[in-house]
Design an enzyme around this catalytic site. Structure first.
Site, PDB file in Angstrom:
ATOM      1  N   SER A 159       6.146  -2.423   4.832  1.00  0.00           N
ATOM      2  CA  SER A 159       6.365  -1.603   3.637  1.00  0.00           C
ATOM      3  C   SER A 159       7.633  -0.782   3.821  1.00  0.00           C
ATOM      4  O   SER A 159       7.717   0.068   4.709  1.00  0.00           O
ATOM      5  CB  SER A 159       5.169  -0.680   3.415  1.00  0.00           C
ATOM      6  OG  SER A 159       5.566   0.351   2.538  1.00  0.00           O
ATOM      7  N   HIS A 210       7.160  -5.508   1.435  1.00  0.00           N
ATOM      8  CA  HIS A 210       6.330  -4.776   0.480  1.00  0.00           C
ATOM      9  C   HIS A 210       7.128  -3.584  -0.059  1.00  0.00           C
ATOM     10  O   HIS A 210       7.656  -2.778   0.712  1.00  0.00           O
ATOM     11  CB  HIS A 210       5.060  -4.309   1.195  1.00  0.00           C
ATOM     12  CG  HIS A 210       4.072  -3.637   0.324  1.00  0.00           C
ATOM     13  ND1 HIS A 210       3.186  -4.332  -0.471  1.00  0.00           N
ATOM     14  CD2 HIS A 210       3.819  -2.319   0.105  1.00  0.00           C
ATOM     15  CE1 HIS A 210       2.423  -3.473  -1.130  1.00  0.00           C
ATOM     16  NE2 HIS A 210       2.790  -2.244  -0.800  1.00  0.00           N
ATOM     17  N   ASP A 252       7.075  -0.331  -2.501  1.00  0.00           N
ATOM     18  CA  ASP A 252       6.191   0.620  -3.173  1.00  0.00           C
ATOM     19  C   ASP A 252       6.930   1.404  -4.242  1.00  0.00           C
ATOM     20  O   ASP A 252       7.760   2.257  -3.926  1.00  0.00           O
ATOM     21  CB  ASP A 252       5.617   1.603  -2.150  1.00  0.00           C
ATOM     22  CG  ASP A 252       4.595   0.939  -1.244  1.00  0.00           C
ATOM     23  OD1 ASP A 252       3.632   0.355  -1.776  1.00  0.00           O
ATOM     24  OD2 ASP A 252       4.769   0.998  -0.010  1.00  0.00           O
ATOM     25  N   MET A 296       6.740   4.160  -7.109  1.00  0.00           N
ATOM     26  CA  MET A 296       5.902   5.301  -7.534  1.00  0.00           C
ATOM     27  C   MET A 296       6.648   6.122  -8.572  1.00  0.00           C
ATOM     28  O   MET A 296       7.845   6.376  -8.412  1.00  0.00           O
ATOM     29  CB  MET A 296       5.601   6.196  -6.335  1.00  0.00           C
ATOM     30  CG  MET A 296       4.993   5.465  -5.159  1.00  0.00           C
ATOM     31  SD  MET A 296       4.817   6.579  -3.764  1.00  0.00           S
ATOM     32  CE  MET A 296       4.198   5.440  -2.522  1.00  0.00           C
ATOM     33  N   MET A 312      -6.281  -1.139  -1.347  1.00  0.00           N
ATOM     34  CA  MET A 312      -5.714   0.085  -0.774  1.00  0.00           C
ATOM     35  C   MET A 312      -6.686   0.677   0.240  1.00  0.00           C
ATOM     36  O   MET A 312      -7.856   0.897  -0.062  1.00  0.00           O
ATOM     37  CB  MET A 312      -5.458   1.135  -1.869  1.00  0.00           C
ATOM     38  CG  MET A 312      -4.378   0.797  -2.882  1.00  0.00           C
ATOM     39  SD  MET A 312      -2.785   0.392  -2.166  1.00  0.00           S
ATOM     40  CE  MET A 312      -2.402   1.880  -1.247  1.00  0.00           C
ATOM     41  N   GLY A 370       0.305   6.714  -2.689  1.00  0.00           N
ATOM     42  CA  GLY A 370       1.269   7.789  -2.921  1.00  0.00           C
ATOM     43  C   GLY A 370       2.154   8.086  -1.718  1.00  0.00           C
ATOM     44  O   GLY A 370       3.300   8.463  -1.876  1.00  0.00           O
ATOM     45  N   PHE A 371       1.594   7.887  -0.535  1.00  0.00           N
ATOM     46  CA  PHE A 371       2.360   8.260   0.658  1.00  0.00           C
ATOM     47  C   PHE A 371       2.126   7.270   1.792  1.00  0.00           C
ATOM     48  O   PHE A 371       1.022   6.734   1.931  1.00  0.00           O
ATOM     49  CB  PHE A 371       1.944   9.660   1.142  1.00  0.00           C
ATOM     50  CG  PHE A 371       2.256  10.723   0.132  1.00  0.00           C
ATOM     51  CD1 PHE A 371       3.493  11.356   0.117  1.00  0.00           C
ATOM     52  CD2 PHE A 371       1.321  11.065  -0.840  1.00  0.00           C
ATOM     53  CE1 PHE A 371       3.793  12.321  -0.843  1.00  0.00           C
ATOM     54  CE2 PHE A 371       1.603  12.031  -1.808  1.00  0.00           C
ATOM     55  CZ  PHE A 371       2.844  12.658  -1.808  1.00  0.00           C
ATOM     56  N   GLY A 372       3.184   7.077   2.590  1.00  0.00           N
ATOM     57  CA  GLY A 372       3.031   6.293   3.813  1.00  0.00           C
ATOM     58  C   GLY A 372       2.482   7.197   4.905  1.00  0.00           C
ATOM     59  O   GLY A 372       2.373   8.413   4.728  1.00  0.00           O
ATOM     60  N   GLY A 373       2.105   6.609   6.013  1.00  0.00           N
ATOM     61  CA  GLY A 373       1.721   7.383   7.195  1.00  0.00           C
ATOM     62  C   GLY A 373       0.361   8.050   7.135  1.00  0.00           C
ATOM     63  O   GLY A 373       0.084   8.958   7.910  1.00  0.00           O
ATOM     64  N   SER A 410       4.496   2.668   8.400  1.00  0.00           N
ATOM     65  CA  SER A 410       4.871   3.478   9.564  1.00  0.00           C
ATOM     66  C   SER A 410       4.651   2.737  10.883  1.00  0.00           C
ATOM     67  O   SER A 410       5.430   2.901  11.822  1.00  0.00           O
ATOM     68  CB  SER A 410       4.129   4.805   9.541  1.00  0.00           C
ATOM     69  OG  SER A 410       2.805   4.618   9.155  1.00  0.00           O
TER      70      SER A 410
HETATM   71  C1  DX5 Z   1       0.891   3.856  -0.149  1.00  0.00           C
HETATM   72  C2  DX5 Z   1       1.668   2.567  -0.149  1.00  0.00           C
HETATM   73  C3  DX5 Z   1       1.647   1.823   1.154  1.00  0.00           C
HETATM   74  C4  DX5 Z   1       2.274   2.577   2.297  1.00  0.00           C
HETATM   75  C5  DX5 Z   1       1.892   1.951   3.589  1.00  0.00           C
HETATM   76  O1  DX5 Z   1       0.877   4.362  -1.423  1.00  0.00           O
HETATM   77  O2  DX5 Z   1       1.166   1.699  -1.132  1.00  0.00           O
HETATM   78  O3  DX5 Z   1       2.270   0.559   1.000  1.00  0.00           O
HETATM   79  O4  DX5 Z   1       3.664   2.624   2.214  1.00  0.00           O
HETATM   80  O5  DX5 Z   1       2.391   2.739   4.620  1.00  0.00           O
HETATM   81  P1  DX5 Z   1       1.560   2.994   5.945  1.00  0.00           P
HETATM   82  O6  DX5 Z   1       1.402   1.668   6.605  1.00  0.00           O
HETATM   83  O7  DX5 Z   1       2.420   3.942   6.727  1.00  0.00           O
HETATM   84  O8  DX5 Z   1       0.242   3.584   5.546  1.00  0.00           O
HETATM   85 ZN    ZN Z   2       1.857  -0.410  -1.167  1.00  0.00          ZN
END
Ligand code: DX5
Ligand code: ZN
Length: 228
Positions: free
Chosen positions: A8, A33, A35, A37, A140, A145-148, A202
């Site tokens: 991602s 991937h 994302d 938003m 999901m 909304g956020f990575g990590g 991440s």
């Molecule tokens: C969250 C995203 C994911 C995210 C994954 O809203 O859809 O694709 O970037 O990142 P990690 O692997 O760090 O959770």
């Molecule tokens: Zn995603």
């Protein structure tokens, strides 16, 4: 189906996207991937059409398929823009305020793989009506909304339910994708529950990209070896 690792881009080094992409290509990554938003459907704003179009210009050279995950309100309105930008896979949330069947139909009519995304708190059964008409389900495992973020373990059950339902319906070429908090500790279990496509942000980009991907490949090979 061959197991896919799809990094991602949300967790890449945005000052050096190209450098990171070359590194992914060196490690034989075939899917990216992306994302998207909008600050409305989710509480964050990421990147959009210009970034995807730019990456699309080099996607053939680098052998990438672009998997665009739309976390936006009114996705129907923007499908063509994301197709024009070069998406090879395009997914919409079941929670979005649009007609999901119509979106899937539209995406497929443009020869792009169509996917349906489901949030952690949404019942697995909400995607069942679309299993026959989509190319992939994106499950999901964090709140979008956020990575990590940390992987929500309740989602293991949902992966299994969706996998079992697709088997029951005789669908064997569907991508079952898991997105959010996927790492070296849980990847094997995620595969065991029936996923065949791992999205990882991440855990790919934090630290050494090449070493991280090798470690994922080791887990994938072990899983494939154990399940021959
Ligand atoms: C969250 C995203 C994911 C995210 C994954 O809203 O859809 O694709 O970037 O990142 P990690 O692997 O760090 O959770
Ligand atoms: Zn995603």
């Amino acid at each position: 189906m061959k197991i896919i690792l799809s990094p991602s881009l949300l967790s890449c080094d945005f000052l050096h996207i190209h450098k990171d992409l070359l590194e992914l290509n060196k490690k034989n990554i075939k899917y990216l991937h992306l994302d998207v938003m909008d600050g409305h459907f989710v509480n964050n704003i990421s990147f959009g059409i210009p970034v995807i179009s730019a990456i699309s210009k080099i996607k053939e050279d680098l052998n990438f398929k672009l998997d665009t995950h739309l976390m936006i309100s009114n996705p129907r309105k923007y499908l063509q823009n994301f197709i024009d930008a070069g998406s090879d896979m395009l997914s919409v949330h079941v929670e979005a305020d649009d007609d999901v069947s119509e979106c899937l139909k539209y995406i497929k009519s443009k020869n792009v793989e169509a996917g349906v995304v489901i949030n952690p708190e949404t019942e697995a059964s909400k995607v069942f009506p679309y299993l026959k008409s989509c190319d992939f389900v994106l499950i999901m495992s964090v709140h979008p909304g956020f990575g990590g973020q940390k992987f929500i373990t309740d989602v293991y059950d949902k992966i299994e339910k969706i996998y079992n339902k697709s088997c029951e319906e005789g669908i064997n070429n569907i991508k079952i994708c898991v997105d959010g908090g996927v790492n070296l500790e849980n990847a094997y279990e995620v595969l065991k529950k029936g996923a065949n496509y791992l999205v990882a942000g991440s855990s790919v980009f934090k630290g050494n990209i090449s070493d991280n991907i090798d470690a994922f490949y080791d887990i994938i090979s072990k899983y494939e070896g154990d399940n021959k």
